[in-house]
Design an enzyme around this catalytic site. Structure first.
Site, PDB file in Angstrom:
ATOM      1  N   GLU A 118       0.859  -1.191   0.000  1.00 30.47           N
ATOM      2  CA  GLU A 118       0.000   0.000   0.000  1.00 30.47           C
ATOM      3  C   GLU A 118       0.890   1.232   0.000  1.00 30.47           C
ATOM      4  O   GLU A 118       2.014   1.162   0.480  1.00 30.47           O
ATOM      5  CB  GLU A 118      -0.814   0.075   1.317  1.00 30.47           C
ATOM      6  N   LYS A 120       2.336   4.577   1.526  1.00 34.56           N
ATOM      7  CA  LYS A 120       2.471   5.034   2.912  1.00 34.56           C
ATOM      8  C   LYS A 120       1.962   6.465   2.964  1.00 34.56           C
ATOM      9  O   LYS A 120       2.576   7.385   2.425  1.00 34.56           O
ATOM     10  CB  LYS A 120       3.924   4.970   3.372  1.00 34.56           C
ATOM     11  N   ASP A 122       0.931  10.114   4.307  1.00 34.64           N
ATOM     12  CA  ASP A 122       1.598  11.048   5.194  1.00 34.64           C
ATOM     13  C   ASP A 122       0.541  11.813   5.977  1.00 34.64           C
ATOM     14  O   ASP A 122       0.108  12.885   5.590  1.00 34.64           O
ATOM     15  CB  ASP A 122       2.456  12.001   4.370  1.00 34.64           C
ATOM     16  N   TYR A 230      -5.601   0.724   7.224  1.00 38.41           N
ATOM     17  CA  TYR A 230      -4.544  -0.177   6.735  1.00 38.41           C
ATOM     18  C   TYR A 230      -4.240  -1.332   7.678  1.00 38.41           C
ATOM     19  O   TYR A 230      -3.300  -2.076   7.449  1.00 38.41           O
ATOM     20  CB  TYR A 230      -3.264   0.602   6.450  1.00 38.41           C
ATOM     21  N   LYS A 319      10.887   4.176   1.669  1.00 33.96           N
ATOM     22  CA  LYS A 319      10.604   5.612   1.637  1.00 33.96           C
ATOM     23  C   LYS A 319      11.046   6.241   0.318  1.00 33.96           C
ATOM     24  O   LYS A 319      12.046   5.847  -0.270  1.00 33.96           O
ATOM     25  CB  LYS A 319      11.354   6.307   2.789  1.00 33.96           C
ATOM     26  N   CYS A 413      21.083  47.910  -9.723  1.00 33.61           N
ATOM     27  CA  CYS A 413      21.065  46.596 -10.354  1.00 33.61           C
ATOM     28  C   CYS A 413      22.427  45.925 -10.187  1.00 33.61           C
ATOM     29  O   CYS A 413      23.455  46.529 -10.516  1.00 33.61           O
ATOM     30  CB  CYS A 413      20.736  46.749 -11.836  1.00 33.61           C
ATOM     31  N   CYS A 416      24.097  45.818 -13.951  1.00 34.13           N
ATOM     32  CA  CYS A 416      24.481  46.985 -14.749  1.00 34.13           C
ATOM     33  C   CYS A 416      24.586  48.262 -13.921  1.00 34.13           C
ATOM     34  O   CYS A 416      25.013  49.291 -14.436  1.00 34.13           O
ATOM     35  CB  CYS A 416      23.513  47.188 -15.905  1.00 34.13           C
ATOM     36  N   CYS A 431      15.143  46.297 -12.538  1.00 32.91           N
ATOM     37  CA  CYS A 431      16.252  47.132 -12.964  1.00 32.91           C
ATOM     38  C   CYS A 431      15.706  48.076 -14.019  1.00 32.91           C
ATOM     39  O   CYS A 431      14.967  47.671 -14.912  1.00 32.91           O
ATOM     40  CB  CYS A 431      17.339  46.252 -13.555  1.00 32.91           C
ATOM     41  N   CYS A 437      21.063  46.916 -19.869  1.00 32.28           N
ATOM     42  CA  CYS A 437      21.516  45.978 -18.840  1.00 32.28           C
ATOM     43  C   CYS A 437      21.873  44.637 -19.490  1.00 32.28           C
ATOM     44  O   CYS A 437      21.019  44.002 -20.106  1.00 32.28           O
ATOM     45  CB  CYS A 437      20.403  45.785 -17.814  1.00 32.28           C
TER      46      CYS A 437
HETATM   47  S1  IVH Z   1       1.174  -0.312   8.744  1.00 28.54           S
HETATM   48  C1  IVH Z   1       2.504  -2.539  12.406  1.00 28.54           C
HETATM   49  N1  IVH Z   1       0.378   0.848   6.546  1.00 28.54           N
HETATM   50  O1  IVH Z   1       3.316   4.824   9.085  1.00 28.54           O
HETATM   51  C2  IVH Z   1       2.522  -1.698  11.187  1.00 28.54           C
HETATM   52  N2  IVH Z   1       1.309   2.185   8.264  1.00 28.54           N
HETATM   53  O2  IVH Z   1       5.947   4.506  10.268  1.00 28.54           O
HETATM   54  C3  IVH Z   1       1.684  -0.534  11.349  1.00 28.54           C
HETATM   55  N3  IVH Z   1       1.343   4.581   7.757  1.00 28.54           N
HETATM   56  O3  IVH Z   1       2.292   4.792  12.423  1.00 28.54           O
HETATM   57  C4  IVH Z   1       1.746   0.405  10.241  1.00 28.54           C
HETATM   58  N4  IVH Z   1       0.410   4.441   5.780  1.00 28.54           N
HETATM   59  O4  IVH Z   1       0.881   6.080  10.742  1.00 28.54           O
HETATM   60  C5  IVH Z   1       0.934   1.024   7.750  1.00 28.54           C
HETATM   61  N5  IVH Z   1      -0.398   1.759   4.556  1.00 28.54           N
HETATM   62  C6  IVH Z   1       0.149   1.922   5.771  1.00 28.54           C
HETATM   63  C7  IVH Z   1       0.513   3.190   6.273  1.00 28.54           C
HETATM   64  C8  IVH Z   1       1.102   3.274   7.528  1.00 28.54           C
HETATM   65  C9  IVH Z   1       0.914   5.251   6.701  1.00 28.54           C
HETATM   66  C10 IVH Z   1       1.973   5.200   8.947  1.00 28.54           C
HETATM   67  C11 IVH Z   1       1.325   4.857  10.234  1.00 28.54           C
HETATM   68  C12 IVH Z   1       2.398   4.315  11.125  1.00 28.54           C
HETATM   69  C13 IVH Z   1       3.613   4.822  10.450  1.00 28.54           C
HETATM   70  C14 IVH Z   1       4.785   3.931  10.738  1.00 28.54           C
END
Ligand code: IVH
Length: 675
Positions: A118, A120, A122, A230, A319, A413, A416, A431, A437
């Protein structure tokens, strides 16, 4: 008084309908109902509940926003800890992760581990507890063991059901997900904050966190928050699945939102391909992600692998290279552009961000610099997202050294030495040297030669720099006087390339009027405006003589552009350059013009629009009038035939009345243009 049975049933039916449509809209992104009809259902439910308060339940869709702010956040102890993830920053680290797992699971070389993947997100991790299908409690991750009770705020998020769907949900379910603010909502929020001179959020992650950490749920309710689930923390016996992916399918069945990007992959190579695909897709996703998460799909395997410290052995986050980093501002210098605009550029301690090393970042203009209060010596957050030029996001004020230096706009400037001017109320300083210039000269020539302008192949930046520095070329017209000797005398220029450039110059003489106009570098005349101008005027002479009123009859040309065009063509040195260019042989084919055709119904009529129109936009009105052969001007004069006064018309309306010009309203306009 208790409500009659019939009312009770009706209330329950309304709730079912609203939940169903909430789910379609917020979870499946596939609404069936118009907003108005949805609102009607909700209003009806509210009305019945206010008549029969005894029917109100906590999970009623009307109860998303509580009436009162909470006093403080209660601490909540997570029955199962909320873990964090190990990170992999490159391919090797991911391969090592896969190898470690296979060793532990005693798999032989031919067996691949199946992963669920999945993006990740933010945002902010939350744990939400459903008992008998009802949302009873929600908490932030906190330190993983204890978090804060944010139930009142979580309930305001429409993508989160207050009641699970179907009937097969478990009596107890602790789901984990990431609350986030989509980028569009974030941008909108900040735009509004800026307008109201309120504090902006640094990024969508902070916005999500700040919005959840409100005592008053009415504030949270106004923030465009969303969620993807998730993971499953705790679940009643007999209800769990055998793989992560199946667990997520169950969540979907119960009405909980799971990432549409969820995929099951076999082996580490597929993981790497998934990472690459999501990295590509990243900019087009409506929310920020900072990597992808790979989890061993089999829950049996997960159990066998267990945990180390605070992270599971069976999952890893790969990451993306960070888009934001901090570094130090060594100096701020001013660059002079083609139009003389002075752009402050920060010289930075080189820093690796967004996948490249960045040592300069633009500060756009003085206003921006002052708004962010960037000083020399400051520690700043630098952002480079995708291919966007790096910029300074903010200053970390806490780290400001005592000897930091404010940046001042130079009076002269830097290239120039001419005076720098900054008209009041304008962000941009310029300028005043014009083409005297060298910076402006160089940039003007580079622009002139560029692909979308005169398209002079081979006339690159380095060559232009040398030609200007040696004084061989002073204006764009001088380009066409270049000789083989001039060119082959330049640094690292072979005779063959010099010849190629001469050919390219020759070739560029056959052009289009629009390209030529764009190439001249008139302020605010981009390609689109150049095209409009070239379509509207029979020839260059007519354009060069046009007054502002005539210019404003061109689609998309307003007072500002008209005045830039007029000023440009009035300057003697510009006229001389144009003469020289034409003398050098620059030509374009004469095209059919869009000027008023005598046959058209409104031919020869001039209109002025003022005030707000309701049934169509000003641009629509303008283009329809143009189609019918009319001219549309920006100001009222003796030549005006009609003034169209919309709502709240301005001074033009008054002037028209004073001058006895015919004034019509929007209705009359519509009649005129509908025929
Ligand atoms: S699984 C035991 N899946 O990342 C594993 N985490 O760095 C639990 N996060 O605290 C995390 N998207 O806030 C998982 N698809 C995803 C995620 C995810 C974002 C965040 C989550 C967690 C942090 C860990």
């Amino acid at each position: 008084m208790t409500a009659p049975r019939k009312t009770k049933l009706h209330v329950e039916e309304l709730r079912q309908q609203i939940r169903y449509h909430d789910h379609l809209y917020h979870v499946l992104d596939d609404p069936e109902l118009s907003d108005a009809r949805y609102d009607r259902l909700l209003r009806e439910l509210r009305k019945l509940e206010s008549e029969h308060p005894d029917l109100i339940t906590d999970d009623s869709p009307t109860q998303r926003v509580g009436a009162e702010p909470v006093k403080a956040f209660n601490q909540i102890h997570h029955r199962l800890p909320m873990l964090s993830l190990d990170n992999a920053f490159d391919e090797d680290e991911l391969r090592n992760f896969d190898r470690r797992l296979r060793d532990r699971l005693k798999l032989d070389d031919s067996e691949k581990v199946e992963y669920a993947a999945e993006p990740k997100l933010d945002g902010l991790a939350v744990s939400i507890l459903y008992q008998d299908g009802k949302l009873v409690r929600a908490a932030t991750r906190g330190d993983g063991t204890t978090g804060e009770d944010v139930t009142h705020n979580i309930k305001t998020i429409h993508a989160i059901p207050l009641q699970l769907s179907g009937s097969k949900y478990p009596p107890l379910l602790d789901v984990r997900g990431e609350v986030f603010m989509p980028r569009a909502g974030f941008d909108e929020f900040n735009a509004r904050a800026r307008r109201n001179e309120e504090k902006e959020f640094i990024n969508p992650r902070n916005a999500a966190a700040g919005s959840l950490r409100q005592l008053d749920p009415r504030i949270t309710a106004r923030r465009p928050l969303n969620i993807y689930f998730y993971g499953i923390g705790e679940i009643s016996k007999g209800h769990s699945a055998s793989t992560h992916e199946m667990g997520m399918q169950l969540l979907r069945q119960w009405g909980l939102k799971v990432s549409p990007e969820l995929a099951v992959l076999s082996g580490v190579d597929q993981c790497l391909a998934y990472y690459a695909a999501i990295f590509e897709k990243r900019v087009s996703l409506p929310y920020d992600i900072d990597g992808v998460v790979f989890k061993v799909n089999s829950l049996d395997y997960q159990e066998m692998l267990g945990f180390v410290a605070r992270a599971p052995r069976w999952a890893i986050a790969q990451k993306f290279p960070a888009e934001e980093e901090t570094t130090i501002v060594k100096d701020v210098e001013f660059q002079v552009g083609r139009t003389g605009a002075l752009t402050p550029v920060a010289r930075l301690d080189p820093v690796f961000v967004g996948g490249v090393t960045v040592s300069n970042a633009t500060l756009h203009n003085m206003d921006e610099l002052q708004r962010k209060d960037v000083r020399i010596g400051d520690t700043v957050v630098v952002r480079r997202a995708g291919d966007v030029i790096p910029e300074i996001v903010s200053v970390i004020k806490k780290k400001r050294p005592g000897k930091s230096r404010k940046v001042r706009l130079p009076a002269k400037c830097p290239v120039c030495g001419s005076d720098v001017e900054r008209p009041e109320n304008e962000a941009v300083a310029r300028c005043s040297g014009g083409l005297f210039c060298p910076a402006q000269r160089k940039e003007a020539i580079k622009h002139f030669a560029s692909r979308r302008a005169m398209n002079i192949d081979g006339m690159g930046d380095k060559i232009v720099d040398q030609l200007v520095e040696t004084g061989v070329v002073e204006t764009v017209a001088d380009l066409y006087k270049l000789t083989l000797e001039n060119l082959s005398g330049l640094d690292r220029m072979a005779e063959k390339s010099a010849g190629n450039i001469l050919n390219a110059l020759e070739k560029s003489k056959q052009t289009k009027l629009a390209r030529f106009l764009f190439a001249l570098g008139i302020r605010e005349v981009g390609e689109a405006t150049a095209l409009s101008l070239s379509a509207y005027f029979t020839d260059l002479d007519e354009l060069m003589e046009a007054d502002e009123e005539a210019l404003m009859t061109v689609q998309d040309v307003g007072t500002v552009v008209a005045s830039h065009v007029r000023t440009f063509f009035q300057q003697t040195h510009n006229k001389e350059i144009i003469d020289a260019l034409l003398a050098a042989g620059i030509r374009w084919p004469v095209e059919r013009k869009a000027t008023p055709d005598d046959q058209l119904p409104l031919a020869g009529k001039t209109f002025v629009l003022t005030g707000t129109l309701n049934k169509l936009t000003r641009d629509q009105a303008k283009s329809r009038l143009h189609e019918l052969g009319a001219k549309v001007s920006g100001s009222v004069s003796r030549k005006t035939d009609f003034v169209v006064a919309g709502e709240n018309p301005g001074s033009k309306h008054k002037k028209a009345l004073d001058m006895g010009v015919f004034v019509i309203d929007e209705e009359a306009l519509l009649q005129l243009i509908s025929k």
